[in-house]
Design an enzyme around this catalytic site. Structure first.
Site, mmCIF file in Angstrom:
data_model
loop_
_atom_site.group_PDB
_atom_site.id
_atom_site.type_symbol
_atom_site.label_atom_id
_atom_site.label_comp_id
_atom_site.label_asym_id
_atom_site.label_seq_id
_atom_site.Cartn_x
_atom_site.Cartn_y
_atom_site.Cartn_z
ATOM 1 N N SER A 138 0.857 -1.194 0.000
ATOM 2 C CA SER A 138 0.000 0.000 0.000
ATOM 3 C C SER A 138 0.887 1.236 0.000
ATOM 4 O O SER A 138 1.995 1.216 0.562
ATOM 5 C CB SER A 138 -0.879 0.020 1.258
ATOM 6 N N TYR A 152 -1.478 -0.372 10.268
ATOM 7 C CA TYR A 152 -1.626 -0.940 8.912
ATOM 8 C C TYR A 152 -0.467 -0.492 8.025
ATOM 9 O O TYR A 152 0.122 -1.299 7.291
ATOM 10 C CB TYR A 152 -2.971 -0.482 8.348
HETATM 11 P P1 NAP Z 1 -11.426 -6.046 0.526
HETATM 12 O O1 NAP Z 1 -12.363 -5.641 -0.564
HETATM 13 O O2 NAP Z 1 -11.772 -5.765 1.932
HETATM 14 O O3 NAP Z 1 -11.085 -7.608 0.339
HETATM 15 C C1 NAP Z 1 -10.259 -8.241 1.262
HETATM 16 C C2 NAP Z 1 -10.071 -9.684 0.863
HETATM 17 O O4 NAP Z 1 -9.175 -10.287 1.798
HETATM 18 C C3 NAP Z 1 -11.353 -10.486 0.874
HETATM 19 O O5 NAP Z 1 -11.346 -11.375 -0.222
HETATM 20 C C4 NAP Z 1 -11.272 -11.264 2.198
HETATM 21 O O6 NAP Z 1 -11.935 -12.531 2.156
HETATM 22 C C5 NAP Z 1 -9.776 -11.478 2.286
HETATM 23 N N1 NAP Z 1 -9.321 -11.745 3.653
HETATM 24 C C6 NAP Z 1 -9.426 -10.964 4.757
HETATM 25 N N2 NAP Z 1 -8.899 -11.585 5.827
HETATM 26 C C7 NAP Z 1 -8.444 -12.793 5.389
HETATM 27 C C8 NAP Z 1 -7.810 -13.890 6.012
HETATM 28 N N3 NAP Z 1 -7.520 -13.885 7.330
HETATM 29 N N4 NAP Z 1 -7.492 -14.967 5.246
HETATM 30 C C9 NAP Z 1 -7.790 -15.003 3.921
HETATM 31 N N5 NAP Z 1 -8.395 -13.985 3.280
HETATM 32 C C10 NAP Z 1 -8.712 -12.901 4.005
HETATM 33 O O7 NAP Z 1 -9.980 -5.368 0.311
HETATM 34 P P2 NAP Z 1 -9.245 -4.739 -0.949
HETATM 35 O O8 NAP Z 1 -9.395 -3.268 -0.880
HETATM 36 O O9 NAP Z 1 -9.559 -5.469 -2.197
HETATM 37 O O10 NAP Z 1 -7.746 -5.015 -0.484
HETATM 38 C C11 NAP Z 1 -6.928 -6.029 -1.049
HETATM 39 C C12 NAP Z 1 -5.490 -5.717 -0.679
HETATM 40 O O11 NAP Z 1 -5.158 -4.419 -1.182
HETATM 41 C C13 NAP Z 1 -5.238 -5.671 0.832
HETATM 42 O O12 NAP Z 1 -3.989 -6.242 1.126
HETATM 43 C C14 NAP Z 1 -5.219 -4.174 1.122
HETATM 44 O O13 NAP Z 1 -4.452 -3.879 2.261
HETATM 45 C C15 NAP Z 1 -4.579 -3.637 -0.154
HETATM 46 N N6 NAP Z 1 -4.842 -2.228 -0.414
HETATM 47 C C16 NAP Z 1 -6.096 -1.761 -0.613
HETATM 48 C C17 NAP Z 1 -6.293 -0.406 -0.843
HETATM 49 C C18 NAP Z 1 -7.642 0.204 -1.071
HETATM 50 O O14 NAP Z 1 -7.766 1.453 -1.059
HETATM 51 N N7 NAP Z 1 -8.684 -0.586 -1.296
HETATM 52 C C19 NAP Z 1 -5.197 0.469 -0.868
HETATM 53 C C20 NAP Z 1 -3.926 -0.053 -0.647
HETATM 54 C C21 NAP Z 1 -3.758 -1.397 -0.425
HETATM 55 P P3 NAP Z 1 -13.478 -12.764 2.632
HETATM 56 O O15 NAP Z 1 -14.311 -11.762 1.861
HETATM 57 O O16 NAP Z 1 -13.789 -14.171 2.272
HETATM 58 O O17 NAP Z 1 -13.503 -12.501 4.103
#
Ligand code: NAP
Length: 243
Positions: A138, A152
């Site tokens: 991130s 985080y």
């Molecule tokens: P999201 O929509 O909240 O999706 C999170 C995913 O992670 C879901 O598929 C969830 O599965 C899974 N997950 C959570 N805890 C888990 C665990 N203990 N074991 C296995 N799977 C788990 O998040 P996102 O925004 O797509 O984020 C994806 C990645 O991008 C993350 O690493 C996040 O930190 C990074 N990121 C996001 C942003 C942003 O602005 N969105 C910015 C920078 C970085 P379930 O649905 O089955 O629970």
């Protein structure tokens, strides 16, 4: 590109967009999920529509036995492992460092750091013929996320260091390890952190004036996985509109 790609946290958001684009680009895809089996099965069906072999496998990335079983099952069902997108991640609700307790720190670090390490380890052990790992870090790792979630941000900084160190360890085995650093991306993660409107609130702080999409992040991930990035390892692609 062909072969098995495991996407952790592939049931929604950036992981789901990555799984779908990977299927379009010729990968067979293992969609890992934690809780939402129906969402993961939906992504699998969409991958199959795109011509890929695909399967959903439940695993909590915090749990070592789950991670080992995830990789075993994926390889059994879909063939030798060629790619990993280390994407599963969580945030906790907005808080200052002064208000962060040990329980919260453990929760965030267990998913975002321990989970990422365990999955990277399994990939390093199993990519005998070479392969590519993309860690989803991130921009927070660089910006620090003051007043929101420094925990985080620090966890993602650990993912950056994992990227650099592991890339050097496994380069001689033909395995490339890189990371993307997304900025403000429209996904459910902001609602899970207690602020569904976060991207809209902060969009004016982005030089490009908007949040990004999961598909825009997926494009960078697929490039890093592809032979087009054959001389790229230990590197970072910021997908953040200049933020
Ligand atoms: P999201 O929509 O909240 O999706 C999170 C995913 O992670 C879901 O598929 C969830 O599965 C899974 N997950 C959570 N805890 C888990 C665990 N203990 N074991 C296995 N799977 C788990 O998040 P996102 O925004 O797509 O984020 C994806 C990645 O991008 C993350 O690493 C996040 O930190 C990074 N990121 C996001 C942003 C942003 O602005 N969105 C910015 C920078 C970085 P379930 O649905 O089955 O629970």
């Amino acid at each position: 590109m062909s072969g098995l790609l495991i996407v952790t946290g592939g049931s929604r958001g950036i992981g789901a967009a990555t799984a779908l684009l990977a299927a379009e680009r010729g990968w067979d895809v293992c969609v890992n999920y934690h809780r939402d089996r129906d969402a993961a099965e939906g992504v699998v069906a969409a991958c199959r529509q795109r011509g890929a072999s695909a399967d959903a496998v439940r695993a909590d990335v915090r749990v070592e036995a789950d991670v080992v079983a995830l990789f075993d099952t994926a390889v059994q069902r879909l063939g030798p492992l060629r790619g990993l997108v280390n994407n599963a991640g969580i945030v906790a609700p907005k808080a200052s460092v002064a208000d962060i307790d040990a329980e919260r720190l453990r929760r965030v670090f267990e998913v975002d750091v321990v989970g990422a390490f365990l999955c990277a380890r399994e990939a390093a052990r199993r990519m005998g013929e070479g392969g590519a790992v993309v860690n989803v870090s991130s921009r927070a790792a660089v910006l620090g996320s003051p007043g929101e979630y420094v925990d985080y941000a620090a966890a993602k900084a650990a993912v950056d260091t994992l990227t650099i160190g592991l890339a050097k360890e496994v380069a001689g085995s033909g395995i490339r390890v890189n990371a993307v650093r997304p900025g403000l991306i429209e996904t459910d993660i902001h609602a899970s952190g207690g602020e569904p409107d976060r991207v809209r609130r902060l969009a004016p702080t982005v030089p490009m004036g908007r949040g990004g999409t999961a598909e825009e992040v997926a494009e960078a991930i697929l490039w890093l996985l592809s032979p087009a990035a054959s001389y790229v390892t230990g590197s970072f692609v910021d997908v953040s509109g200049g933020r």
